[in-house]
Design an enzyme around this catalytic site. Sequence first.
Site, PDB file in Angstrom:
ATOM      1  N   ASP A 287       0.832  -1.205   0.000  1.00  0.00           N
ATOM      2  CA  ASP A 287       0.000   0.000   0.000  1.00  0.00           C
ATOM      3  C   ASP A 287       0.865   1.253   0.000  1.00  0.00           C
ATOM      4  OD1 ASP A 287      -3.069  -0.799   0.780  1.00  0.00           O
ATOM      5  OD2 ASP A 287      -1.626  -2.225   1.599  1.00  0.00           O
ATOM      6  N   MET A 288       1.901   1.240   0.829  1.00  0.00           N
ATOM      7  CA  MET A 288       2.709   2.444   0.965  1.00  0.00           C
ATOM      8  C   MET A 288       3.665   2.623  -0.206  1.00  0.00           C
ATOM      9  SD  MET A 288       3.030   2.274   5.100  1.00  0.00           S
ATOM     10  CE  MET A 288       3.183   0.489   5.070  1.00  0.00           C
TER      11      MET A 288
END
Length: 775
Positions: A544-545
């Site tokens: 996600d990051m």
Amino acid sequence: MRVLDLTDEAGVFATRILVGLGADVVRPEPPGGDPMRAWPGGGIAFAHWNAGKRSATADRRAAVELAGRADVVVESTRSGTASPWGLDPGELRRRFPRLVHVVVTPFGLTGPRAAWRGSDMVGAAAGGMMWMSGRADGPPLVPPREQAYHLAGANAAIGALLGLAARRRTGLGQLVDVSVQECVASTLEYGALLYIHRGEVHRRDASRYPHVPHRLFRARDGFVAGGYGGSPRMWTDLVAWMAEHDAASGLDGPEWSEGGVRFAARDRIDVVVEAFSGRFGKDEFAEEAERRRLPWAAVDGPHDVAANPQLEARRFFVDVEVGERVLRDVGFAVRGSEPPPEPLREDEPAAPWPVAPAASPPVRPTSSQPALWGVRVLDLTWVLAGPYATKILADHGADVVKVESRHRPDPTRFSGSMHLTAGDGPLDPDRSGYFNNFNRNKRGIVLNLRTPEGLRLLARLVPHCDVVVENFSAGLLERWGLGFRELRTLRPDVILVRMAGMGQTGPWRDRVTYADALAAAAGITAETGSTADDPVGVAFGLGDMVAAVHAVAGVLEALDHRDRTGEGREIDLSQLEAMASHTGTALLESQAGVASLSYDGNRHPRMAPHGAYRCEGDDRWVAIATATDDEWRALCATIGRGELADDPRFADLASRKAQEDELDALVAEWTRTRSPWEAAERLQAAGVAAAPVEDGRDLVEGDAHLRERGFYVTLDHPAAGPVRHEGVAVRLATTPGGVSRPAPRLGEHTTEVLTELLGMSPSEIEELTAAGVLE
């Protein structure tokens, strides 16, 4: 965009990203050639990291002259603050005031550990990532393919683009300080937050996520990644599938309908699920799971990734020249308005950039406001990938307006596994530690998008926003009648960022994806472990990051393009592609038939000793990376075994690699009687890269360097009280970002935003509230 690339492995990913965004990147090489050309693998590493750049032989004087003709200089070093090119930031600033100078170092340019040496593993250890990877009964494991350096590079690219954005307003460049440790520490998902909000220190447990029931499960011919978190449907449909094969083993009873009951019994459930997954081949299981809309993926290696039909259909791969061969390589998470040519190759011009770029006057008065001051973002994102991206934009001054509703709030406000607040009782949506960390500096409004009037209000906000960001499933905006074509009728120069797991196109566009599935499909999971047959994966939301930082780079390039041309842009970012772009040379190695250039557990192909060594205390470790013969001799002296420096068995790297088991035992004999802090400090004093493997408590409470640099920032939230937040990873010297405003309470700024942007009266707002539109 002219970029001078003075990086080593710590920062070279930054300039690769900028190549993908259309920059003209020149990489000076010393007369003997770039050291990367001599790395194992027959030029594979140099081709991957530098294809698309131009090469020029240069010494320090020539490098300084090129800096005067560049827009951006990106420099990195693993040896603390010493510049390999001998450049002085102050000198560059005085001579070239328009230059954006990005410097990537292991621990940043200031603070008590500014001069400490580093490596990818040392950054992963000091930043907390390494603590979260590995088995509970074994050493912490560094994630493969230099993820700490990948994160540092992505943030350095963001820093370069932020510097240029500020320059468009002020007319001046600036110094950008990027710490590998802080880039890692800002991307741990729950790693430090568990300690901040609950006082708990997470203990790694192989592939098990601590907050959702997901992990790796054995298949007949490998592994699959997935679980039974998410919506209740994902549990009922998984159990129904198992029941079709008489494999539910009682899990289809009503007593398993409540998520908390299942989570408490996950050990028992996992045994049943793995017995079921073991009946299938990994691809067979993943395909059937997808047919049933369940978030699973096969754990794929480089060969599988190279043949991935989704990546193929979206033309993700690029061709690069390696010697006289053209090989398929991973591409770019985001391509700029001027994408690089294919196949990517190196050029060696006689005189790159003969003149300096033309200086343009400031478009606004010189100001120390953050780099994105004056930019407004309409934030339609939720959970992690999208909110993390808009958090970065907000940290650097953008006015981010987050849209939720009481019918569809950000799930992290209410999810018990992500709320993180200690204590019993009902969950307060405004006290969620997870939500509040990733949504600080934003304004929050509520619009009921299930109503036609709610969608109309959303459309009315678009002309007032420079950027719209969403991470819904593919095609949702079109179903709302707010696709890019419609948004452009509302604001012709709008920038739309879409962050679906697989992207908006391709045969897998509708797949349900979580972070673990994306890491598995992208090739990261398969290489995280001590052996290829026993992966443990990365049990936090790294994917996600990773997607978020690439989305931010795409936004910044699109803003630059819009300022030059007046044109908006749609950015279709695939989280799968973002993760795959972090696999380094894996695809090239598999095609060329060379041995892996990545880690074997914690061992490194170009360093020895290299690993995590047990220290005094419960599960305490120090990471040590010995890169040169001089560092080996310094290590021997530090551990009191000076005679080993003259031992022919350890005379050079090849010899040390051949005796690595014995080397590790010798080093561990010394470290086990010392704290990780003492061991690291003594080794660093001798010039050997080392760092404690830090956990959440270490980062927040015990790391004097992070404390001196003010990385963790306390904000007083009106509902949650004073709470520490993870800081800003990219530090701009004259237009700094910061953490200044707590996350919004649900709907806190609805009246403020509708009045300010749409000119609505109190009576109009009251009518919409009564009609259920503003809830």
